[in-house]
Design a protein around this motif. Structure first.
Motif, PDB file in Angstrom:
ATOM      1  N   MET A 182      -4.307   9.681  -0.977  1.00  0.00           N
ATOM      2  CA  MET A 182      -4.823   8.384  -0.552  1.00  0.00           C
ATOM      3  C   MET A 182      -4.727   8.359   0.965  1.00  0.00           C
ATOM      4  SD  MET A 182      -5.752   6.089  -2.983  1.00  0.00           S
ATOM      5  CE  MET A 182      -5.881   4.726  -1.841  1.00  0.00           C
ATOM      6  N   CYS A 183      -5.833   8.039   1.627  1.00  0.00           N
ATOM      7  CA  CYS A 183      -5.831   7.823   3.074  1.00  0.00           C
ATOM      8  C   CYS A 183      -5.806   6.317   3.288  1.00  0.00           C
ATOM      9  CB  CYS A 183      -7.073   8.429   3.713  1.00  0.00           C
ATOM     10  SG  CYS A 183      -7.155  10.214   3.546  1.00  0.00           S
ATOM     11  N   ILE A 184      -4.784   5.846   3.979  1.00  0.00           N
ATOM     12  CA  ILE A 184      -4.512   4.419   4.089  1.00  0.00           C
ATOM     13  C   ILE A 184      -4.646   3.940   5.537  1.00  0.00           C
ATOM     14  CG2 ILE A 184      -2.748   2.636   3.698  1.00  0.00           C
ATOM     15  CD1 ILE A 184      -3.636   4.169   1.187  1.00  0.00           C
ATOM     16  N   VAL A 185      -5.194   2.732   5.689  1.00  0.00           N
ATOM     17  CA  VAL A 185      -5.152   2.001   6.954  1.00  0.00           C
ATOM     18  C   VAL A 185      -4.400   0.708   6.664  1.00  0.00           C
ATOM     19  CG1 VAL A 185      -6.480   0.800   8.719  1.00  0.00           C
ATOM     20  CG2 VAL A 185      -7.311   2.964   7.797  1.00  0.00           C
ATOM     21  N   ASP A 186      -3.318   0.469   7.397  1.00  0.00           N
ATOM     22  CA  ASP A 186      -2.491  -0.722   7.214  1.00  0.00           C
ATOM     23  C   ASP A 186      -2.606  -1.574   8.475  1.00  0.00           C
ATOM     24  OD1 ASP A 186      -0.376  -2.596   7.084  1.00  0.00           O
ATOM     25  OD2 ASP A 186       0.822  -1.241   5.843  1.00  0.00           O
ATOM     26  N   LEU A 187      -3.317  -2.692   8.364  1.00  0.00           N
ATOM     27  CA  LEU A 187      -3.542  -3.551   9.523  1.00  0.00           C
ATOM     28  C   LEU A 187      -2.293  -4.324   9.930  1.00  0.00           C
ATOM     29  CD1 LEU A 187      -7.092  -4.884   8.578  1.00  0.00           C
ATOM     30  CD2 LEU A 187      -6.507  -3.060  10.192  1.00  0.00           C
ATOM     31  N   MET A 188      -1.377  -4.576   8.997  1.00  0.00           N
ATOM     32  CA  MET A 188      -0.124  -5.269   9.330  1.00  0.00           C
ATOM     33  C   MET A 188       0.770  -4.372  10.177  1.00  0.00           C
ATOM     34  SD  MET A 188       0.054  -8.375   7.861  1.00  0.00           S
ATOM     35  CE  MET A 188       1.678  -8.787   7.325  1.00  0.00           C
ATOM     36  N   LYS A 189       0.923  -3.112   9.757  1.00  0.00           N
ATOM     37  CA  LYS A 189       1.755  -2.168  10.502  1.00  0.00           C
ATOM     38  C   LYS A 189       0.978  -1.513  11.646  1.00  0.00           C
ATOM     39  CE  LYS A 189       3.836   0.810   7.793  1.00  0.00           C
ATOM     40  NZ  LYS A 189       4.296   1.641   6.680  1.00  0.00           N
ATOM     41  N   ARG A 190      -0.337  -1.697  11.627  1.00  0.00           N
ATOM     42  CA  ARG A 190      -1.227  -1.093  12.619  1.00  0.00           C
ATOM     43  C   ARG A 190      -1.074   0.429  12.647  1.00  0.00           C
ATOM     44  NH1 ARG A 190      -4.155  -4.048  15.591  1.00  0.00           N
ATOM     45  NH2 ARG A 190      -4.182  -2.678  17.397  1.00  0.00           N
ATOM     46  N   ASP A 191      -1.115   1.021  11.432  1.00  0.00           N
ATOM     47  CA  ASP A 191      -1.027   2.470  11.344  1.00  0.00           C
ATOM     48  C   ASP A 191      -1.921   2.980  10.224  1.00  0.00           C
ATOM     49  OD1 ASP A 191       0.316   2.150   8.896  1.00  0.00           O
ATOM     50  OD2 ASP A 191       2.132   3.168   9.540  1.00  0.00           O
ATOM     51  N   SER A 192      -1.932   4.285  10.102  1.00  0.00           N
ATOM     52  CA  SER A 192      -2.636   4.945   9.009  1.00  0.00           C
ATOM     53  C   SER A 192      -1.790   6.130   8.580  1.00  0.00           C
ATOM     54  CB  SER A 192      -4.032   5.395   9.441  1.00  0.00           C
ATOM     55  OG  SER A 192      -3.931   6.425  10.395  1.00  0.00           O
ATOM     56  N   GLY A 207      -5.875   0.786  -6.617  1.00  0.00           N
ATOM     57  CA  GLY A 207      -5.848  -0.673  -6.593  1.00  0.00           C
ATOM     58  C   GLY A 207      -4.711  -1.212  -5.752  1.00  0.00           C
ATOM     59  N   THR A 208      -3.554  -0.571  -5.836  1.00  0.00           N
ATOM     60  CA  THR A 208      -2.380  -0.982  -5.067  1.00  0.00           C
ATOM     61  C   THR A 208      -2.671  -0.970  -3.572  1.00  0.00           C
ATOM     62  OG1 THR A 208      -0.853  -0.187  -6.754  1.00  0.00           O
ATOM     63  CG2 THR A 208       0.019  -0.368  -4.511  1.00  0.00           C
ATOM     64  N   HIS A 209      -3.391   0.055  -3.134  1.00  0.00           N
ATOM     65  CA  HIS A 209      -3.666   0.204  -1.697  1.00  0.00           C
ATOM     66  C   HIS A 209      -4.924  -0.528  -1.243  1.00  0.00           C
ATOM     67  CE1 HIS A 209      -0.305   2.776  -0.923  1.00  0.00           C
ATOM     68  NE2 HIS A 209      -0.645   3.565  -1.912  1.00  0.00           N
ATOM     69  N   ASN A 210      -5.507  -1.315  -2.132  1.00  0.00           N
ATOM     70  CA  ASN A 210      -6.709  -2.061  -1.776  1.00  0.00           C
ATOM     71  C   ASN A 210      -6.653  -3.516  -2.232  1.00  0.00           C
ATOM     72  OD1 ASN A 210      -8.888  -0.208  -0.525  1.00  0.00           O
ATOM     73  ND2 ASN A 210      -8.006   1.013  -2.159  1.00  0.00           N
ATOM     74  N   GLU A 211      -5.478  -3.989  -2.633  1.00  0.00           N
ATOM     75  CA  GLU A 211      -5.412  -5.339  -3.204  1.00  0.00           C
ATOM     76  C   GLU A 211      -5.264  -6.448  -2.174  1.00  0.00           C
ATOM     77  OE1 GLU A 211      -0.707  -5.252  -4.600  1.00  0.00           O
ATOM     78  OE2 GLU A 211      -2.288  -5.030  -6.071  1.00  0.00           O
ATOM     79  N   THR A 212      -4.971  -6.114  -0.928  1.00  0.00           N
ATOM     80  CA  THR A 212      -4.870  -7.160   0.090  1.00  0.00           C
ATOM     81  C   THR A 212      -5.887  -6.894   1.198  1.00  0.00           C
ATOM     82  OG1 THR A 212      -3.296  -6.099   1.598  1.00  0.00           O
ATOM     83  CG2 THR A 212      -2.363  -7.250  -0.314  1.00  0.00           C
ATOM     84  N   GLU A 213      -6.117  -7.912   2.011  1.00  0.00           N
ATOM     85  CA  GLU A 213      -7.038  -7.756   3.133  1.00  0.00           C
ATOM     86  C   GLU A 213      -6.437  -6.922   4.254  1.00  0.00           C
ATOM     87  OE1 GLU A 213      -7.290 -11.491   5.685  1.00  0.00           O
ATOM     88  OE2 GLU A 213      -6.284 -12.264   3.882  1.00  0.00           O
ATOM     89  N   PHE A 214      -5.119  -6.668   4.195  1.00  0.00           N
ATOM     90  CA  PHE A 214      -4.420  -5.986   5.282  1.00  0.00           C
ATOM     91  C   PHE A 214      -4.284  -4.476   5.078  1.00  0.00           C
ATOM     92  CE2 PHE A 214      -2.710 -10.327   5.012  1.00  0.00           C
ATOM     93  CZ  PHE A 214      -3.209 -10.815   6.213  1.00  0.00           C
ATOM     94  N   MET A 215      -4.531  -4.000   3.862  1.00  0.00           N
ATOM     95  CA  MET A 215      -4.406  -2.569   3.600  1.00  0.00           C
ATOM     96  C   MET A 215      -5.625  -2.091   2.830  1.00  0.00           C
ATOM     97  SD  MET A 215      -1.492  -0.391   1.560  1.00  0.00           S
ATOM     98  CE  MET A 215      -0.190  -0.805   2.699  1.00  0.00           C
ATOM     99  N   LYS A 216      -6.203  -1.010   3.298  1.00  0.00           N
ATOM    100  CA  LYS A 216      -7.352  -0.409   2.627  1.00  0.00           C
ATOM    101  C   LYS A 216      -7.146   1.098   2.560  1.00  0.00           C
ATOM    102  CE  LYS A 216      -9.363  -4.265   2.054  1.00  0.00           C
ATOM    103  NZ  LYS A 216      -9.254  -4.862   0.728  1.00  0.00           N
TER     104      LYS A 216
END
Length: 116
Positions: A70-80, A98-107
């Motif tokens: 899974m390649c993740i972008v986390d807007l809360m932590k401002r990292d990937s 689904g876990t990594h896409n359930e909020t607006e802050f992590m995709k």
């Protein structure tokens, strides 16, 4: 996809201790409403973008091999970062996606390994 990438990832995982610090059914240390539906942990003595060990999801599949990342972008932590999926069933992959896409802050995107 480049098969050498998966070979290098195999070597990294095979040469590392997998530590499951958040087993299936446990709660997140900062977010008690979040319950892990698949074993989650890290590779000991490795380093990811967040300075911690490389994250792994370990499923219940018969073959305990790397199935995907899974390649993740986390807007809360401002990292990937990437998270390695090991031995995950198709259902577990869907849960993790689904876990990594359930909020607006992590995709995240799931990149599956070709079957061998």
């Amino acid at each position: 996809m480049n098969p050498d990438f998966w070979t290098a990832l195999d070597q990294l995982v095979n040469d590392s201790e997998i530590v499951i610090d958040r087993p299936k059914g446990s709660t997140h240390p900062k977010y008690p409403d979040f319950i892990y539906k698949v074993d989650y942990g890290y590779l000991n003595n490795t380093s990811s973008m967040d300075g911690q060990g490389i994250d792994v999801w370990v499923g219940t599949g018969e073959k305990q091999r790397i199935d995907a990342i899974m390649c993740i972008v986390d807007l809360m932590k401002r990292d990937s970062e990437i998270k390695i999926l090991i031995g995950c069933t198709e259902e577990e992959k869907e849960i993790i996606y689904g876990t990594h896409n359930e909020t607006e802050f992590m995709k995240g995107i799931l990149i599956s390994r070709d079957s061998e």
